[in-house]
Design a protein around this motif. Sequence first.
Motif, PDB file in Angstrom:
ATOM      1  N   PRO A  80       8.717  -5.968 -17.998  1.00  0.00           N
ATOM      2  CA  PRO A  80       8.588  -4.509 -17.919  1.00  0.00           C
ATOM      3  C   PRO A  80       9.702  -3.917 -17.041  1.00  0.00           C
ATOM      4  CG  PRO A  80       6.465  -5.572 -17.615  1.00  0.00           C
ATOM      5  CD  PRO A  80       7.483  -6.677 -17.609  1.00  0.00           C
ATOM      6  N   PRO A  81      10.428  -2.925 -17.563  1.00  0.00           N
ATOM      7  CA  PRO A  81      11.556  -2.360 -16.809  1.00  0.00           C
ATOM      8  C   PRO A  81      11.103  -1.376 -15.737  1.00  0.00           C
ATOM      9  CG  PRO A  81      11.325  -1.249 -18.914  1.00  0.00           C
ATOM     10  CD  PRO A  81      10.279  -2.325 -18.902  1.00  0.00           C
ATOM     11  N   SER A  82      11.836  -1.345 -14.640  1.00  0.00           N
ATOM     12  CA  SER A  82      11.613  -0.309 -13.628  1.00  0.00           C
ATOM     13  C   SER A  82      12.200   1.005 -14.143  1.00  0.00           C
ATOM     14  CB  SER A  82      12.319  -0.700 -12.327  1.00  0.00           C
ATOM     15  OG  SER A  82      13.714  -0.754 -12.567  1.00  0.00           O
ATOM     16  N   ALA A  83      11.899   2.083 -13.428  1.00  0.00           N
ATOM     17  CA  ALA A  83      12.485   3.378 -13.797  1.00  0.00           C
ATOM     18  C   ALA A  83      14.007   3.285 -13.714  1.00  0.00           C
ATOM     19  CB  ALA A  83      11.953   4.462 -12.867  1.00  0.00           C
ATOM     20  N   ALA A  84      14.517   2.534 -12.730  1.00  0.00           N
ATOM     21  CA  ALA A  84      15.976   2.421 -12.569  1.00  0.00           C
ATOM     22  C   ALA A  84      16.596   1.698 -13.767  1.00  0.00           C
ATOM     23  CB  ALA A  84      16.291   1.682 -11.276  1.00  0.00           C
ATOM     24  N   ALA A  85      15.930   0.658 -14.258  1.00  0.00           N
ATOM     25  CA  ALA A  85      16.457  -0.073 -15.418  1.00  0.00           C
ATOM     26  C   ALA A  85      16.448   0.825 -16.648  1.00  0.00           C
ATOM     27  CB  ALA A  85      15.630  -1.332 -15.659  1.00  0.00           C
ATOM     28  N   ARG A  86      15.369   1.599 -16.805  1.00  0.00           N
ATOM     29  CA  ARG A  86      15.301   2.544 -17.942  1.00  0.00           C
ATOM     30  C   ARG A  86      16.403   3.584 -17.858  1.00  0.00           C
ATOM     31  NH1 ARG A  86      10.008   3.478 -17.316  1.00  0.00           N
ATOM     32  NH2 ARG A  86       8.671   2.122 -18.506  1.00  0.00           N
ATOM     33  N   GLU A  87      16.667   4.006 -16.651  1.00  0.00           N
ATOM     34  CA  GLU A  87      17.716   5.009 -16.435  1.00  0.00           C
ATOM     35  C   GLU A  87      19.080   4.452 -16.861  1.00  0.00           C
ATOM     36  OE1 GLU A  87      17.320   8.070 -15.030  1.00  0.00           O
ATOM     37  OE2 GLU A  87      19.471   8.537 -14.928  1.00  0.00           O
TER      38      GLU A  87
ATOM     39  N   VAL B 238      37.481   0.713  -5.966  1.00  0.00           N
ATOM     40  CA  VAL B 238      37.177  -0.515  -6.713  1.00  0.00           C
ATOM     41  C   VAL B 238      36.039  -1.265  -6.022  1.00  0.00           C
ATOM     42  CG1 VAL B 238      38.101  -2.791  -7.345  1.00  0.00           C
ATOM     43  CG2 VAL B 238      39.486  -0.729  -7.711  1.00  0.00           C
ATOM     44  N   ARG B 239      36.100  -1.339  -4.681  1.00  0.00           N
ATOM     45  CA  ARG B 239      35.040  -2.055  -3.940  1.00  0.00           C
ATOM     46  C   ARG B 239      33.687  -1.383  -4.172  1.00  0.00           C
ATOM     47  NH1 ARG B 239      36.941  -1.401   0.770  1.00  0.00           N
ATOM     48  NH2 ARG B 239      38.306  -3.221   0.773  1.00  0.00           N
ATOM     49  N   ASP B 240      33.655  -0.065  -4.118  1.00  0.00           N
ATOM     50  CA  ASP B 240      32.385   0.652  -4.320  1.00  0.00           C
ATOM     51  C   ASP B 240      31.820   0.380  -5.710  1.00  0.00           C
ATOM     52  OD1 ASP B 240      32.519   1.709  -1.846  1.00  0.00           O
ATOM     53  OD2 ASP B 240      33.096   3.738  -2.470  1.00  0.00           O
ATOM     54  N   TRP B 241      32.698   0.431  -6.707  1.00  0.00           N
ATOM     55  CA  TRP B 241      32.251   0.201  -8.094  1.00  0.00           C
ATOM     56  C   TRP B 241      31.679  -1.207  -8.239  1.00  0.00           C
ATOM     57  CZ3 TRP B 241      33.271  -3.110 -12.163  1.00  0.00           C
ATOM     58  CH2 TRP B 241      32.861  -2.698 -13.433  1.00  0.00           C
ATOM     59  N   LEU B 242      32.411  -2.184  -7.693  1.00  0.00           N
ATOM     60  CA  LEU B 242      31.964  -3.581  -7.804  1.00  0.00           C
ATOM     61  C   LEU B 242      30.633  -3.784  -7.087  1.00  0.00           C
ATOM     62  CD1 LEU B 242      35.384  -5.351  -7.164  1.00  0.00           C
ATOM     63  CD2 LEU B 242      34.084  -5.412  -9.302  1.00  0.00           C
ATOM     64  N   ASP B 243      30.516  -3.217  -5.889  1.00  0.00           N
ATOM     65  CA  ASP B 243      29.286  -3.412  -5.110  1.00  0.00           C
ATOM     66  C   ASP B 243      28.094  -2.760  -5.808  1.00  0.00           C
ATOM     67  OD1 ASP B 243      30.815  -4.762  -3.316  1.00  0.00           O
ATOM     68  OD2 ASP B 243      30.812  -3.205  -1.766  1.00  0.00           O
ATOM     69  N   ARG B 244      28.336  -1.583  -6.379  1.00  0.00           N
ATOM     70  CA  ARG B 244      27.240  -0.878  -7.070  1.00  0.00           C
ATOM     71  C   ARG B 244      26.786  -1.669  -8.298  1.00  0.00           C
ATOM     72  NH1 ARG B 244      29.729   3.540  -7.844  1.00  0.00           N
ATOM     73  NH2 ARG B 244      30.084   3.397 -10.080  1.00  0.00           N
ATOM     74  N   ARG B 245      27.770  -2.162  -9.053  1.00  0.00           N
ATOM     75  CA  ARG B 245      27.421  -2.911 -10.269  1.00  0.00           C
ATOM     76  C   ARG B 245      26.653  -4.196  -9.949  1.00  0.00           C
ATOM     77  NH1 ARG B 245      29.963  -1.317 -15.127  1.00  0.00           N
ATOM     78  NH2 ARG B 245      28.816  -3.076 -15.972  1.00  0.00           N
TER      79      ARG B 245
ATOM     80  N   VAL C 140      21.394  -7.300  -9.791  1.00  0.00           N
ATOM     81  CA  VAL C 140      20.383  -8.161  -9.162  1.00  0.00           C
ATOM     82  C   VAL C 140      19.089  -7.401  -8.854  1.00  0.00           C
ATOM     83  CG1 VAL C 140      22.075  -9.763  -8.205  1.00  0.00           C
ATOM     84  CG2 VAL C 140      21.315  -7.872  -6.807  1.00  0.00           C
ATOM     85  N   ARG C 141      19.209  -6.105  -8.609  1.00  0.00           N
ATOM     86  CA  ARG C 141      18.012  -5.347  -8.220  1.00  0.00           C
ATOM     87  C   ARG C 141      17.267  -4.784  -9.433  1.00  0.00           C
ATOM     88  NH1 ARG C 141      19.798  -0.157  -5.338  1.00  0.00           N
ATOM     89  NH2 ARG C 141      20.163   0.330  -7.536  1.00  0.00           N
ATOM     90  N   ASP C 142      18.025  -4.309 -10.457  1.00  0.00           N
ATOM     91  CA  ASP C 142      17.393  -3.496 -11.501  1.00  0.00           C
ATOM     92  C   ASP C 142      17.178  -4.208 -12.835  1.00  0.00           C
ATOM     93  OD1 ASP C 142      17.332  -1.383  -9.715  1.00  0.00           O
ATOM     94  OD2 ASP C 142      19.280  -0.603 -10.354  1.00  0.00           O
ATOM     95  N   TYR C 143      18.056  -5.161 -13.205  1.00  0.00           N
ATOM     96  CA  TYR C 143      17.834  -5.677 -14.569  1.00  0.00           C
ATOM     97  C   TYR C 143      18.046  -7.177 -14.757  1.00  0.00           C
ATOM     98  CZ  TYR C 143      22.934  -5.000 -15.380  1.00  0.00           C
ATOM     99  OH  TYR C 143      24.305  -5.035 -15.310  1.00  0.00           O
ATOM    100  N   ARG C 144      18.409  -7.921 -13.686  1.00  0.00           N
ATOM    101  CA  ARG C 144      18.530  -9.378 -13.869  1.00  0.00           C
ATOM    102  C   ARG C 144      17.134  -9.941 -14.163  1.00  0.00           C
ATOM    103  NH1 ARG C 144      18.457 -14.325 -11.010  1.00  0.00           N
ATOM    104  NH2 ARG C 144      20.114 -15.737 -11.712  1.00  0.00           N
ATOM    105  N   GLY C 145      17.008 -10.641 -15.299  1.00  0.00           N
ATOM    106  CA  GLY C 145      15.703 -11.191 -15.682  1.00  0.00           C
ATOM    107  C   GLY C 145      14.777 -10.162 -16.326  1.00  0.00           C
TER     108      GLY C 145
END
Length: 238
Positions: free
Chosen positions: A142-149, A210-217, A222-227
């Motif tokens: 089941p996806p979180s709201a963040a994953a759905r977003e 670039v660092r911000d983009w990489l860190d956000r991704r 790991v937080r929103d959609y891994r697994g």
Amino acid sequence: MDDELNALRRARMRWNAPLSEPHAELLLDRMALGGDRLADLGCGWGELLLRALERVPDLRGTGIDTDPEVLERGRAAARARGLASRVEFTEADAATWDGPAGRAFCIGASHAFGPAKAALDRLARVVPSGRVLYGDGFWSAPPSAAAREIFGEDVLTLPGLLEAVDAAGWRVLHLSTADQLEWDGFESASRLAWQEWLLAHPADPRAPGVRDWLDRRLREYVRDYRGVLGFTYLVLGR
Ligand SMILES: C[S@@+](CC[C@H](N)C(=O)[O-])C[C@H]1O[C@@H](n2cnc3c(N)ncnc32)[C@H](O)[C@@H]1O
């Protein structure tokens, strides 16, 4: 980001999907590629399309994508591998490409058509009789709201996706899903070229962005959609 960095971003990716080499070979086996036309809708740089052409000497390929940069990468790879005379990379909206073709790939590009059912209906028109390799995301938990977003409301569960396959008149000849190693490899490869650039250019004025983009991704993964987001490969026949 500027053109130079944008061109570099996906340089370390083999293809733009969570797919290992052995898994790709299995899928090509199941496609029973013949000596007719293979269309790749939303082809990216068309690495799997080129591998299919390398397997089958009579096969001709058409890759369709809307992104001119990835198409140019595909053309350059085709030239380097002596395949340029058998493949065309066409800049077009896949949703308006009619075919016909005896075989087609549509991997990670169903959103070009709308929901999965629309993609599967359209593929039935492109391939009136033959096989399609269809790769798509699905909720494996089941996806979180963040994953759905991030991924939108069109993502189905695997049973839901199979219902759409059935409703579009396809038979499932093969079903497999990307495993965790394929996902982690894909996600890491999608960031690797910029990670390496960042290590080599820490004082560049573009480095903080670039660092911000990489860190956000990485955090989102790991937080929103891994697994949570799965990816399935279906070889469909009609
Ligand atoms: C996740 S990538 C997958 C690329 C390729 N199938 C692969 O597996 O490496 C999705 C691709 O769909 C393309 N795309 C998005 N909308 C499209 C459209 N309307 N028509 C054609 N291609 C489209 C993108 O430019 C991108 O290259």
